[in-house]
Motif scaffolding. Structure first.
Motif, mmCIF file in Angstrom:
data_model
loop_
_atom_site.group_PDB
_atom_site.id
_atom_site.type_symbol
_atom_site.label_atom_id
_atom_site.label_comp_id
_atom_site.label_asym_id
_atom_site.label_seq_id
_atom_site.Cartn_x
_atom_site.Cartn_y
_atom_site.Cartn_z
ATOM 1 N N UNK A 58 -7.398 1.730 -19.993
ATOM 2 C CA UNK A 58 -7.735 0.967 -18.668
ATOM 3 C C UNK A 58 -6.814 1.092 -17.622
ATOM 4 N N UNK A 59 -5.504 0.522 -18.232
ATOM 5 C CA UNK A 59 -4.458 0.269 -17.376
ATOM 6 C C UNK A 59 -3.861 1.582 -17.180
ATOM 7 N N UNK A 60 -3.707 2.525 -17.991
ATOM 8 C CA UNK A 60 -3.174 3.823 -17.908
ATOM 9 C C UNK A 60 -4.051 4.770 -16.966
ATOM 10 N N UNK A 61 -5.237 4.634 -16.847
ATOM 11 C CA UNK A 61 -6.202 5.243 -16.296
ATOM 12 C C UNK A 61 -6.000 4.744 -14.860
ATOM 13 N N UNK A 62 -5.725 3.482 -14.669
ATOM 14 C CA UNK A 62 -5.469 2.802 -13.101
ATOM 15 C C UNK A 62 -3.742 3.192 -12.572
ATOM 16 N N UNK A 63 -3.035 3.914 -13.549
ATOM 17 C CA UNK A 63 -1.800 4.351 -12.868
ATOM 18 C C UNK A 63 -0.685 3.405 -13.761
ATOM 19 N N UNK A 64 -0.943 2.721 -14.453
ATOM 20 C CA UNK A 64 0.505 2.101 -15.267
ATOM 21 C C UNK A 64 0.924 3.146 -16.057
ATOM 22 N N UNK A 65 2.233 3.372 -15.998
ATOM 23 C CA UNK A 65 3.149 4.150 -16.984
ATOM 24 C C UNK A 65 3.151 3.865 -18.213
ATOM 25 N N UNK A 66 3.249 4.835 -18.904
ATOM 26 C CA UNK A 66 3.337 4.644 -20.699
ATOM 27 C C UNK A 66 4.184 3.891 -21.043
ATOM 28 N N UNK A 72 4.920 -3.766 -22.127
ATOM 29 C CA UNK A 72 3.941 -5.085 -22.148
ATOM 30 C C UNK A 72 3.504 -5.259 -23.338
ATOM 31 N N UNK A 73 3.151 -3.970 -24.363
ATOM 32 C CA UNK A 73 2.368 -4.487 -25.616
ATOM 33 C C UNK A 73 3.142 -4.335 -26.704
ATOM 34 N N UNK A 74 4.715 -4.265 -26.591
ATOM 35 C CA UNK A 74 5.543 -4.377 -27.615
ATOM 36 C C UNK A 74 5.211 -3.157 -28.749
ATOM 37 N N UNK A 75 4.708 -1.946 -28.248
ATOM 38 C CA UNK A 75 4.444 -1.002 -28.798
ATOM 39 C C UNK A 75 5.532 0.256 -28.678
ATOM 40 N N UNK A 76 5.590 0.986 -29.274
ATOM 41 C CA UNK A 76 6.464 2.078 -29.184
ATOM 42 C C UNK A 76 5.914 3.163 -28.240
ATOM 43 N N UNK A 77 6.680 3.896 -27.429
ATOM 44 C CA UNK A 77 6.017 4.761 -26.436
ATOM 45 C C UNK A 77 5.032 5.940 -27.196
ATOM 46 N N UNK A 78 5.470 6.478 -28.355
ATOM 47 C CA UNK A 78 4.730 7.250 -28.864
ATOM 48 C C UNK A 78 3.205 6.697 -29.424
ATOM 49 N N UNK A 79 3.375 5.303 -29.766
ATOM 50 C CA UNK A 79 2.101 4.668 -30.031
ATOM 51 C C UNK A 79 1.104 4.773 -28.933
ATOM 52 N N UNK A 80 1.833 4.250 -27.708
ATOM 53 C CA UNK A 80 0.920 4.366 -26.425
ATOM 54 C C UNK A 80 0.504 5.674 -26.184
#
Length: 88
Positions: A58-66, A72-80
Motif C-alpha cells: 500500500x505504501x509503495x502504491x502511494x509513492x513511498x520509495x523502496x 522503515x521495516x528493517x528489511x533488505x531492498x531486495x526483500x521489499x
C-alpha cells in the motif's frame, strides 16, 4: 512446543515403562491422525507477515520509495522488491 511433566499426565505403570527406556531425557510424542498445520497458522505469525506485506504494498502504491520502505521495516531492498512486485 509446550513441555508437560510425565508424572502429571501418565498412569504410574506407564510412567515406569517409559522410564525403562528414557530417563531424564526430553521425549517427543507426536500427534496421532491429525493433519499437520502449516507454519504460522497456530501462532498467528503468518497473518502478521501478510498484514505487514500488505502495508508495504500500500505504501509503495502511494509513492513511498523502496529504499524508504526497507529502512522503515528493517528489511533488505531486495526483500521489499520481492514483496511489492509479487502477485499476492
Amino acid at each position: 512446543m509446550k513441555y508437560v511433566n510425565a508424572q502429571h499426565v501418565l498412569p504410574e505403570e506407564l510412567l515406569q515403562e517409559v522410564q525403562r527406556y528414557v530417563q531424564g531425557e526430553t521425549l517427543y510424542v507426536p500427534r496421532t491422525g491429525q493433519e499437520k498445520k502449516r507454519w504460522g497458522t497456530v501462532s498467528g505469525g503468518k497473518q502478521l507477515l501478510e498484514q505487514r506485506n500488505e502495508a508495504i504494498r500500500t505504501s509503495f502504491a502511494k509513492g513511498t520509495r523502496v529504499e524508504e520502505l526497507a529502512a522503515d521495516y528493517h528489511l533488505a531492498v531486495t526483500t521489499i522488491r520481492k514483496i511489492v512486485y509479487s502477485s499476492n
